[in-house]
Design a protein around this motif. Structure first.
Motif, PDB file in Angstrom:
ATOM      1  N   ILE A  91      -6.634  40.651  15.581  1.00 24.61           N
ATOM      2  CA  ILE A  91      -7.760  39.874  16.096  1.00 24.61           C
ATOM      3  C   ILE A  91      -8.860  40.849  16.492  1.00 24.61           C
ATOM      4  N   ILE A  92     -10.060  40.584  15.996  1.00 25.43           N
ATOM      5  CA  ILE A  92     -11.229  41.366  16.388  1.00 25.43           C
ATOM      6  C   ILE A  92     -12.082  40.486  17.291  1.00 25.43           C
ATOM      7  N   MET A  93     -12.275  40.925  18.524  1.00 24.03           N
ATOM      8  CA  MET A  93     -13.141  40.205  19.459  1.00 24.03           C
ATOM      9  C   MET A  93     -14.576  40.588  19.140  1.00 24.03           C
ATOM     10  N   CYS A  94     -15.437  39.598  19.115  1.00 19.32           N
ATOM     11  CA  CYS A  94     -16.838  39.824  18.769  1.00 19.32           C
ATOM     12  C   CYS A  94     -17.704  39.146  19.824  1.00 19.32           C
ATOM     13  N   SER A  95     -18.681  39.877  20.340  1.00 20.61           N
ATOM     14  CA  SER A  95     -19.546  39.324  21.377  1.00 20.61           C
ATOM     15  C   SER A  95     -20.852  40.089  21.429  1.00 20.61           C
ATOM     16  N   SER A  96     -21.822  39.506  22.076  1.00 20.79           N
ATOM     17  CA  SER A  96     -23.078  40.221  22.309  1.00 20.79           C
ATOM     18  C   SER A  96     -23.010  41.012  23.611  1.00 20.79           C
ATOM     19  N   SER A  97     -21.915  40.878  24.347  1.00 21.08           N
ATOM     20  CA  SER A  97     -21.763  41.554  25.639  1.00 21.08           C
ATOM     21  C   SER A  97     -21.509  43.048  25.471  1.00 21.08           C
ATOM     22  N   MET A  98     -22.245  43.822  26.248  1.00 19.60           N
ATOM     23  CA  MET A  98     -22.030  45.270  26.317  1.00 19.60           C
ATOM     24  C   MET A  98     -21.491  45.647  27.701  1.00 19.60           C
ATOM     25  N   ASP A  99     -21.084  44.634  28.465  1.00 18.91           N
ATOM     26  CA  ASP A  99     -20.583  44.835  29.826  1.00 18.91           C
ATOM     27  C   ASP A  99     -19.305  45.656  29.781  1.00 18.91           C
ATOM     28  N   ILE A 100     -19.254  46.724  30.549  1.00 24.23           N
ATOM     29  CA  ILE A 100     -18.092  47.621  30.561  1.00 24.23           C
ATOM     30  C   ILE A 100     -16.823  46.886  30.979  1.00 24.23           C
ATOM     31  N   ARG A 101     -16.944  45.875  31.844  1.00 30.30           N
ATOM     32  CA  ARG A 101     -15.750  45.103  32.267  1.00 30.30           C
ATOM     33  C   ARG A 101     -15.159  44.332  31.092  1.00 30.30           C
ATOM     34  N   ASP A 102     -16.017  43.786  30.232  1.00 31.00           N
ATOM     35  CA  ASP A 102     -15.526  43.088  29.041  1.00 31.00           C
ATOM     36  C   ASP A 102     -14.824  44.064  28.098  1.00 31.00           C
ATOM     37  N   ILE A 103     -15.417  45.224  27.911  1.00 31.32           N
ATOM     38  CA  ILE A 103     -14.827  46.230  27.024  1.00 31.32           C
ATOM     39  C   ILE A 103     -13.486  46.706  27.569  1.00 31.32           C
ATOM     40  N   GLN A 104     -13.395  46.900  28.877  1.00 31.51           N
ATOM     41  CA  GLN A 104     -12.128  47.308  29.492  1.00 31.51           C
ATOM     42  C   GLN A 104     -11.064  46.222  29.338  1.00 31.51           C
ATOM     43  N   LYS A 105     -11.470  44.966  29.472  1.00 31.01           N
ATOM     44  CA  LYS A 105     -10.521  43.862  29.308  1.00 31.01           C
ATOM     45  C   LYS A 105     -10.007  43.814  27.872  1.00 31.01           C
ATOM     46  N   VAL A 106     -10.900  44.041  26.912  1.00 30.04           N
ATOM     47  CA  VAL A 106     -10.490  44.080  25.509  1.00 30.04           C
ATOM     48  C   VAL A 106      -9.472  45.200  25.298  1.00 30.04           C
ATOM     49  N   GLU A 107      -9.770  46.378  25.827  1.00 35.60           N
ATOM     50  CA  GLU A 107      -8.871  47.526  25.658  1.00 35.60           C
ATOM     51  C   GLU A 107      -7.508  47.291  26.303  1.00 35.60           C
ATOM     52  N   ALA A 108      -7.454  46.449  27.321  1.00 33.87           N
ATOM     53  CA  ALA A 108      -6.196  46.158  28.016  1.00 33.87           C
ATOM     54  C   ALA A 108      -5.455  44.960  27.417  1.00 33.87           C
ATOM     55  N   THR A 109      -5.975  44.398  26.342  1.00 33.62           N
ATOM     56  CA  THR A 109      -5.370  43.216  25.720  1.00 33.62           C
ATOM     57  C   THR A 109      -4.720  43.632  24.404  1.00 33.62           C
ATOM     58  N   PRO A 110      -3.390  43.719  24.377  1.00 30.28           N
ATOM     59  CA  PRO A 110      -2.703  44.250  23.193  1.00 30.28           C
ATOM     60  C   PRO A 110      -2.887  43.406  21.932  1.00 30.28           C
ATOM     61  N   GLU A 111      -3.203  42.144  22.063  1.00 34.28           N
ATOM     62  CA  GLU A 111      -3.390  41.295  20.886  1.00 34.28           C
ATOM     63  C   GLU A 111      -4.683  41.617  20.138  1.00 34.28           C
ATOM     64  N   LEU A 112      -5.598  42.317  20.796  1.00 29.33           N
ATOM     65  CA  LEU A 112      -6.885  42.619  20.175  1.00 29.33           C
ATOM     66  C   LEU A 112      -6.856  43.966  19.477  1.00 29.33           C
ATOM     67  N   ALA A 113      -7.211  43.960  18.212  1.00 35.46           N
ATOM     68  CA  ALA A 113      -7.211  45.178  17.400  1.00 35.46           C
ATOM     69  C   ALA A 113      -8.497  45.968  17.576  1.00 35.46           C
ATOM     70  N   ALA A 114      -9.614  45.258  17.832  1.00 40.60           N
ATOM     71  CA  ALA A 114     -10.914  45.932  17.921  1.00 40.60           C
ATOM     72  C   ALA A 114     -11.902  45.030  18.641  1.00 40.60           C
ATOM     73  N   TYR A 115     -13.022  45.632  19.007  1.00 41.20           N
ATOM     74  CA  TYR A 115     -14.133  44.921  19.636  1.00 41.20           C
ATOM     75  C   TYR A 115     -15.419  45.336  18.934  1.00 41.20           C
ATOM     76  N   ILE A 116     -16.168  44.353  18.466  1.00 38.83           N
ATOM     77  CA  ILE A 116     -17.457  44.656  17.856  1.00 38.83           C
ATOM     78  C   ILE A 116     -18.519  43.789  18.533  1.00 38.83           C
ATOM     79  N   THR A 117     -19.722  44.322  18.568  1.00 38.05           N
ATOM     80  CA  THR A 117     -20.814  43.587  19.191  1.00 38.05           C
ATOM     81  C   THR A 117     -21.717  42.969  18.130  1.00 38.05           C
ATOM     82  N   LYS A 118     -22.345  41.881  18.526  1.00 41.34           N
ATOM     83  CA  LYS A 118     -23.337  41.224  17.685  1.00 41.34           C
ATOM     84  C   LYS A 118     -24.670  41.901  17.946  1.00 41.34           C
TER      85      LYS A 118
END
Length: 133
Positions: A91-118
């Motif tokens: 699962i790739i999470m995609c968002s326009s958010s650049m908030d460091i808290r969102d990025i940290q949450k993504v990194e702490a979520t094992p189901e997520l393979a990557a995070y990309i921004t819009k």
């Protein structure tokens, strides 16, 4: 020719669906070997995953912020299915958010393979292609 891969795009923004289909459709290697299923809600995508007769996607691109159920709610629903059906879909999470808290949450979520921004660009498309193979 290889087998057709299925991509789920889960985002409440119809323009995002158009853009990703357009970007991937311009890639020769995906024209005949990629099927894209669009879902405007996380609930609809989870419902589709629950149906055992359907093929599972090779990749899910998931928006973080949606109206009724957000990406995090989708992840919770996916976790219960993951254990029950033995799913291991990247699962790739995609968002326009650049908030460091969102990025940290993504990194702490094992189901997520990557995070990309819009918005998407060719570099972000390469991340998606990495998981489509």
């Amino acid at each position: 020719m290889g087998t057709t891969k299925l991509l789920y795009v889960v985002d409440d923004d119809e323009i995002f669906h158009f853009i990703i289909k357009r970007l991937l459709g311009q890639q020769d290697k995906y024209r005949q070997q990629l099927s894209i299923a669009s879902f405007l809600s996380a609930e609809d995508a989870l419902d589709q995953l629950h149906r055992p007769a359907n093929a599972y996607p090779s990749l899910i691109i998931l928006d973080m912020n949606m109206h009724s159920m957000d990406g995090w709610g989708f992840i919770e629903g996916y976790r219960s299915m993951q254990a029950r059906f033995g799913l291991n879909i990247p699962i790739i999470m995609c968002s326009s958010s650049m908030d460091i808290r969102d990025i940290q949450k993504v990194e702490a979520t094992p189901e997520l393979a990557a995070y990309i921004t819009k918005p998407l660009d060719n570099n972000k498309l390469k991340i998606i292609e990495k998981y489509l193979g």
